[in-house]
Design a protein around this motif. Sequence first.
Motif, mmCIF file in Angstrom:
data_model
loop_
_atom_site.group_PDB
_atom_site.id
_atom_site.type_symbol
_atom_site.label_atom_id
_atom_site.label_comp_id
_atom_site.label_asym_id
_atom_site.label_seq_id
_atom_site.Cartn_x
_atom_site.Cartn_y
_atom_site.Cartn_z
ATOM 1 N N VAL A 151 -120.659 27.431 -144.919
ATOM 2 C CA VAL A 151 -121.530 28.263 -145.756
ATOM 3 C C VAL A 151 -121.207 29.738 -145.541
ATOM 4 N N LEU A 152 -121.028 30.129 -144.297
ATOM 5 C CA LEU A 152 -120.658 31.519 -144.009
ATOM 6 C C LEU A 152 -119.332 31.885 -144.678
ATOM 7 N N ALA A 153 -118.411 30.938 -144.728
ATOM 8 C CA ALA A 153 -117.095 31.210 -145.317
ATOM 9 C C ALA A 153 -117.161 31.427 -146.821
ATOM 10 N N ALA A 154 -118.233 30.997 -147.449
ATOM 11 C CA ALA A 154 -118.385 31.178 -148.893
ATOM 12 C C ALA A 154 -118.902 32.550 -149.257
ATOM 13 N N VAL A 155 -119.218 33.364 -148.242
ATOM 14 C CA VAL A 155 -119.855 34.660 -148.498
ATOM 15 C C VAL A 155 -118.892 35.828 -148.653
ATOM 16 N N PRO A 156 -118.026 36.134 -147.683
ATOM 17 C CA PRO A 156 -117.487 37.492 -147.513
ATOM 18 C C PRO A 156 -116.843 38.155 -148.720
ATOM 19 N N VAL A 321 -120.797 47.381 -144.796
ATOM 20 C CA VAL A 321 -120.468 45.975 -145.031
ATOM 21 C C VAL A 321 -121.267 45.061 -144.110
ATOM 22 N N GLU A 322 -121.431 45.423 -142.854
ATOM 23 C CA GLU A 322 -122.159 44.564 -141.922
ATOM 24 C C GLU A 322 -123.647 44.472 -142.280
ATOM 25 N N ALA A 323 -124.227 45.569 -142.769
ATOM 26 C CA ALA A 323 -125.614 45.519 -143.222
ATOM 27 C C ALA A 323 -125.742 44.625 -144.451
ATOM 28 N N LEU A 324 -124.768 44.711 -145.355
ATOM 29 C CA LEU A 324 -124.769 43.862 -146.543
ATOM 30 C C LEU A 324 -124.622 42.394 -146.161
ATOM 31 N N LEU A 325 -123.687 42.088 -145.251
ATOM 32 C CA LEU A 325 -123.513 40.704 -144.798
ATOM 33 C C LEU A 325 -124.792 40.171 -144.157
ATOM 34 N N SER A 326 -125.437 40.997 -143.345
ATOM 35 C CA SER A 326 -126.672 40.570 -142.690
ATOM 36 C C SER A 326 -127.757 40.253 -143.709
ATOM 37 N N ASP A 327 -127.886 41.101 -144.720
ATOM 38 C CA ASP A 327 -128.889 40.885 -145.764
ATOM 39 C C ASP A 327 -128.615 39.606 -146.537
ATOM 40 N N VAL A 328 -127.358 39.384 -146.895
ATOM 41 C CA VAL A 328 -127.005 38.194 -147.678
ATOM 42 C C VAL A 328 -127.197 36.919 -146.861
ATOM 43 N N VAL A 329 -126.784 36.935 -145.593
ATOM 44 C CA VAL A 329 -126.978 35.762 -144.732
ATOM 45 C C VAL A 329 -128.462 35.444 -144.618
ATOM 46 N N HIS A 330 -129.294 36.467 -144.457
ATOM 47 C CA HIS A 330 -130.745 36.247 -144.379
ATOM 48 C C HIS A 330 -131.268 35.615 -145.669
ATOM 49 N N LYS A 331 -130.754 36.054 -146.810
ATOM 50 C CA LYS A 331 -131.223 35.513 -148.083
ATOM 51 C C LYS A 331 -130.757 34.078 -148.287
ATOM 52 N N ILE A 332 -129.626 33.708 -147.723
ATOM 53 C CA ILE A 332 -129.224 32.296 -147.758
ATOM 54 C C ILE A 332 -130.139 31.477 -146.848
ATOM 55 N N GLU A 333 -130.412 32.002 -145.673
ATOM 56 C CA GLU A 333 -131.274 31.297 -144.715
ATOM 57 C C GLU A 333 -132.682 31.070 -145.267
ATOM 58 N N THR A 334 -133.168 31.996 -146.078
ATOM 59 C CA THR A 334 -134.527 31.888 -146.616
ATOM 60 C C THR A 334 -134.574 31.282 -148.013
ATOM 61 N N GLY A 335 -133.404 30.884 -148.553
ATOM 62 C CA GLY A 335 -133.375 30.192 -149.829
ATOM 63 C C GLY A 335 -133.318 31.083 -151.053
ATOM 64 N N VAL A 336 -133.259 32.403 -150.881
ATOM 65 C CA VAL A 336 -133.104 33.288 -152.033
ATOM 66 C C VAL A 336 -131.779 32.985 -152.736
ATOM 67 N N TYR A 337 -130.737 32.784 -151.937
ATOM 68 C CA TYR A 337 -129.442 32.322 -152.435
ATOM 69 C C TYR A 337 -129.245 30.890 -151.931
ATOM 70 N N PRO A 338 -129.469 29.875 -152.770
ATOM 71 C CA PRO A 338 -129.390 28.480 -152.306
ATOM 72 C C PRO A 338 -127.978 28.095 -151.845
ATOM 73 N N GLN A 339 -127.903 27.378 -150.734
ATOM 74 C CA GLN A 339 -126.604 26.976 -150.194
ATOM 75 C C GLN A 339 -125.813 26.150 -151.188
#
Length: 373
Positions: A151-156, A321-339
């Motif tokens: 899942v992390l690999a689908a982000v960057p 970039v690291e702040a953006l990655l952190s925000d996006v990972v959090h949104k995946i974890e909380t379901g804003v961006y479904p896995q």
Amino acid sequence: MPTWDNVPKGQMTAAVLTNPGYSADPSDCFTYSTDYPRPTLPSPEWVLCRVHAAGLNRAELRGRTGAAPFIGEFIIFQKEYREEPPKILGEEFVGEVVEAGSASGFTEGEKVTGFLNGGGKAYDGAYAEFSLSHRRRLYRLPATTKLPWNVLAAVPMSMYTAWGALNLAAGLGERRKKDNKPVVVLIHGATSSVGVWGLLVAKDAGATVIATTRNTEKIEKLKAAGADHVVLEDDIDTEVLKIAPDGVDIVVELVGPDHIARCANLCARRGTAVLVGPLNKNWSAGKFEPFYIPPTRNVSFFTMTNSGPGSEDADVDHPTVEALLSDVVHKIETGVYPQEVVVDKTFALRDIGKAHQYCEENRAVGKVVVTVP
């Protein structure tokens, strides 16, 4: 060739490009090896990482066929441009730091993602157990995340490209709503991984999203991902203006530069069409001339910044970039961006040829990932 002498140290597992060229079966182009030379740090600014998963990109499909890369894909490494592909493809990875150069700013054990140059065309890429990354293109992932590596690999890179096209090139966050109506975004080529991330990022910002596809079977998947409207390729010129009679505010053009005039003509007053990577593998805009652009419309291009003096790393700096990655990972974890929207399909590295074939058959809606044992 790379500008350093790299003496291998040990061995590693890798998918080696032993037979580049067009093939009915992409698997014929690769050899799965367990004794490929493991690289060493070329300088104190470099980092060696244990790769856990890699996202697939169109540049790698072109590299596998032996096609010459576009020089812009080499980002900060343009002085090392070369036409032939390396033995190991792979533009991006997620993993952990194994060895950090003294001037890299990284430490062993950190979770990271590497944005490699042009699919690894100046040096070996991410289809391997270990990969090198320069400190300027290595970014930390949230240390506490429990998301699986695939899942992390689908982000960057797909996420960053979509975010940059919308925000840095088109100014999505700076655009004002008109008559209390949301900004309208058209994503041309929405089923690609960058297209899906563009859809997710634009919807999260409150925009109305029109997504396009050539395949009727993908319409429901795009709607499930959040698209407000889905338009078939052959109907774009008529159906988009039925939805947005005054034109759209932003076009994210993913199919190819040869659609530039069409994009500009679909824009509303002060609208922006942003060119990104060519899904149609065509880097040329054809007979297009700048004066074809209407004076109240804008055309831009987005990719990671290239090498040069001064502020070449603006907006690709580590805090941004690291702040953006952190925000996006959090949104995946909380379901804003479904896995299930972010990741289309995961393959094992041993099956890299099957993964390439799956991509070339345009079966995915979202990111295709390979995991590395």
